[in-house]
Scaffold this motif. Sequence first.
Motif, mmCIF file in Angstrom:
data_model
loop_
_atom_site.group_PDB
_atom_site.id
_atom_site.type_symbol
_atom_site.label_atom_id
_atom_site.label_comp_id
_atom_site.label_asym_id
_atom_site.label_seq_id
_atom_site.Cartn_x
_atom_site.Cartn_y
_atom_site.Cartn_z
ATOM 1 N N GLY A 243 0.777 -1.233 0.000
ATOM 2 C CA GLY A 243 0.000 0.000 0.000
ATOM 3 C C GLY A 243 0.805 1.277 0.000
ATOM 4 N N LEU A 244 2.124 1.204 -0.075
ATOM 5 C CA LEU A 244 2.930 2.414 -0.115
ATOM 6 C C LEU A 244 2.846 3.061 -1.490
ATOM 7 N N SER A 245 2.892 4.366 -1.504
ATOM 8 C CA SER A 245 2.966 5.071 -2.782
ATOM 9 C C SER A 245 4.370 4.912 -3.351
ATOM 10 N N LEU A 246 4.544 5.241 -4.611
ATOM 11 C CA LEU A 246 5.853 5.121 -5.236
ATOM 12 C C LEU A 246 6.860 6.018 -4.514
ATOM 13 N N GLN A 247 6.416 7.201 -4.105
ATOM 14 C CA GLN A 247 7.304 8.129 -3.411
ATOM 15 C C GLN A 247 7.697 7.586 -2.038
ATOM 16 N N ASP A 248 6.725 7.021 -1.291
ATOM 17 C CA ASP A 248 7.033 6.466 0.028
ATOM 18 C C ASP A 248 7.919 5.234 -0.085
ATOM 19 N N ALA A 249 7.673 4.424 -1.112
ATOM 20 C CA ALA A 249 8.510 3.234 -1.322
ATOM 21 C C ALA A 249 9.941 3.646 -1.632
ATOM 22 N N ALA A 250 10.098 4.675 -2.463
ATOM 23 C CA ALA A 250 11.438 5.163 -2.789
ATOM 24 C C ALA A 250 12.153 5.650 -1.536
ATOM 25 N N ALA A 251 11.425 6.361 -0.668
ATOM 26 C CA ALA A 251 12.034 6.872 0.559
ATOM 27 C C ALA A 251 12.471 5.732 1.468
ATOM 28 N N GLU A 252 11.633 4.681 1.581
ATOM 29 C CA GLU A 252 11.985 3.552 2.451
ATOM 30 C C GLU A 252 13.176 2.783 1.913
ATOM 31 N N LEU A 253 13.280 2.704 0.593
ATOM 32 C CA LEU A 253 14.393 1.979 -0.018
ATOM 33 C C LEU A 253 15.648 2.835 -0.132
ATOM 34 N N TRP A 255 15.929 5.310 -2.298
ATOM 35 C CA TRP A 255 16.089 5.602 -3.721
ATOM 36 C C TRP A 255 15.577 7.013 -4.009
ATOM 37 N N THR A 256 15.971 7.511 -5.186
ATOM 38 C CA THR A 256 15.336 8.719 -5.697
ATOM 39 C C THR A 256 14.020 8.319 -6.348
ATOM 40 N N ILE A 257 13.124 9.277 -6.526
ATOM 41 C CA ILE A 257 11.853 8.969 -7.155
ATOM 42 C C ILE A 257 12.058 8.523 -8.594
ATOM 43 N N GLU A 258 13.119 9.054 -9.252
ATOM 44 C CA GLU A 258 13.411 8.641 -10.629
ATOM 45 C C GLU A 258 13.826 7.180 -10.677
ATOM 46 N N THR A 259 14.629 6.744 -9.697
ATOM 47 C CA THR A 259 15.039 5.333 -9.646
ATOM 48 C C THR A 259 13.822 4.435 -9.419
ATOM 49 N N ALA A 260 12.905 4.869 -8.549
ATOM 50 C CA ALA A 260 11.701 4.084 -8.286
ATOM 51 C C ALA A 260 10.828 3.992 -9.529
#
Length: 291
Positions: A243-253, A255-260
Motif C-alpha cells: 500500500g505504499l505510494s511510489l514516493q514512500d517506497a522510494a524513501a523507504e528503499l 532511492w530517488t523517485i526517478e530510480t523508483a
Amino acid sequence: MHLQLDGGRSHVWQHGQIVPPDAALMPQMRFDRVYSQSDLPGLENRRLPLRALKCDAGPAGYAVLAVQRAGKEFRAVDGLQLSDLSPHLGQALSVWRDLMRERAQATLDRQIASDLGGGWVILGLAGNVQDMAPQVAILLAELPGVTLGPNGWIEFADPGIALDFRHAVTMAQEGREPPVPVTLSRDPSAEMILSSRILAEEQVLVGLIRHLRQGRSLSVERVAAHFDISRSEARLAILLCDGLSLQDAAAELGWTIETARSGSKRIFARMGISGQPAILRRVLTSAVWLG
C-alpha cells in the motif's frame, strides 16, 4: 504387523519382543495363508512358535501380521482364527490408508487457508468461543487490542469494535443474511463475518476471518524468483503491494523517485502489465503466498 505400501514405503507396528519374517521374503508369501515357523520363507529353523498371515490391503499394498509365543505351540484353532481375520484386516488397512490420505489433504487445506490469511472460529450461541483454527489462535494473540478471555469471550480495547462485534453476534443469532462484517483490526487488517450454522448436529455461530498478510512477510528471493524480476525490483513490488505510494517506497528503499519510477517500469515490462494497481492485482492474486 508390517504394512508394505506401493512405492516402497512401509509401516511397522510391534508389541513385545518378536522376530518378524524378513521383509525381503514377504513378497514370496501367498495371500490368506497362515504360515508357521516351519514353513515360513527364511524362518524354517527358528524354534519359537510363530504364525504369520499375509493379506491384501487393496490399492495400498499388502500387510503381514505375525504372532509369536515364547512357550507352547499354537493350536489348530489359533490358525483358523488368524485366517478368519484376513478379510477384515485388509479392509481395515484400506480404511486406514484412506483416512491418512484425507488427513493429509486436510493439512494441505489448512496450510492454504493459513497462507492466504483465512481461518475459522466456532462460537456458542451466546458468542463465546468454543474452538478455532490454530492460525486464528495465533492471529488473535497478535492483534493489538484483541484478547481472548478465560471463559472464551473475545474482548476488544476499542469500544466501537466491541459494539460492532455484539451487533454481528445478535444478527447471526437471528439468522440474518448476508452476514454482518466486523473489523477486528485495521493495522494489521483483519475482518470477520459471523453466521449461524449447523455443525455436527449442533447450532453454533461460525466466524470466518480474513487477515491480509503483508508483502513484507514474503522473502525478497521468493518474490524475485516467482515473478522473474531482480531483488531490487522485488523489494519495490513488495512495498507497493503493502500500500505504499511510489514516493514512500522510494524513501523507504533510499532511492530517488526517478530510480523508483525506472524500477516500476521494469516491473511492468517483466509482468506484462501497466500501472501500479496492476502490480497489486498481479501479486495479491498470485500463488506466491502459498507454501
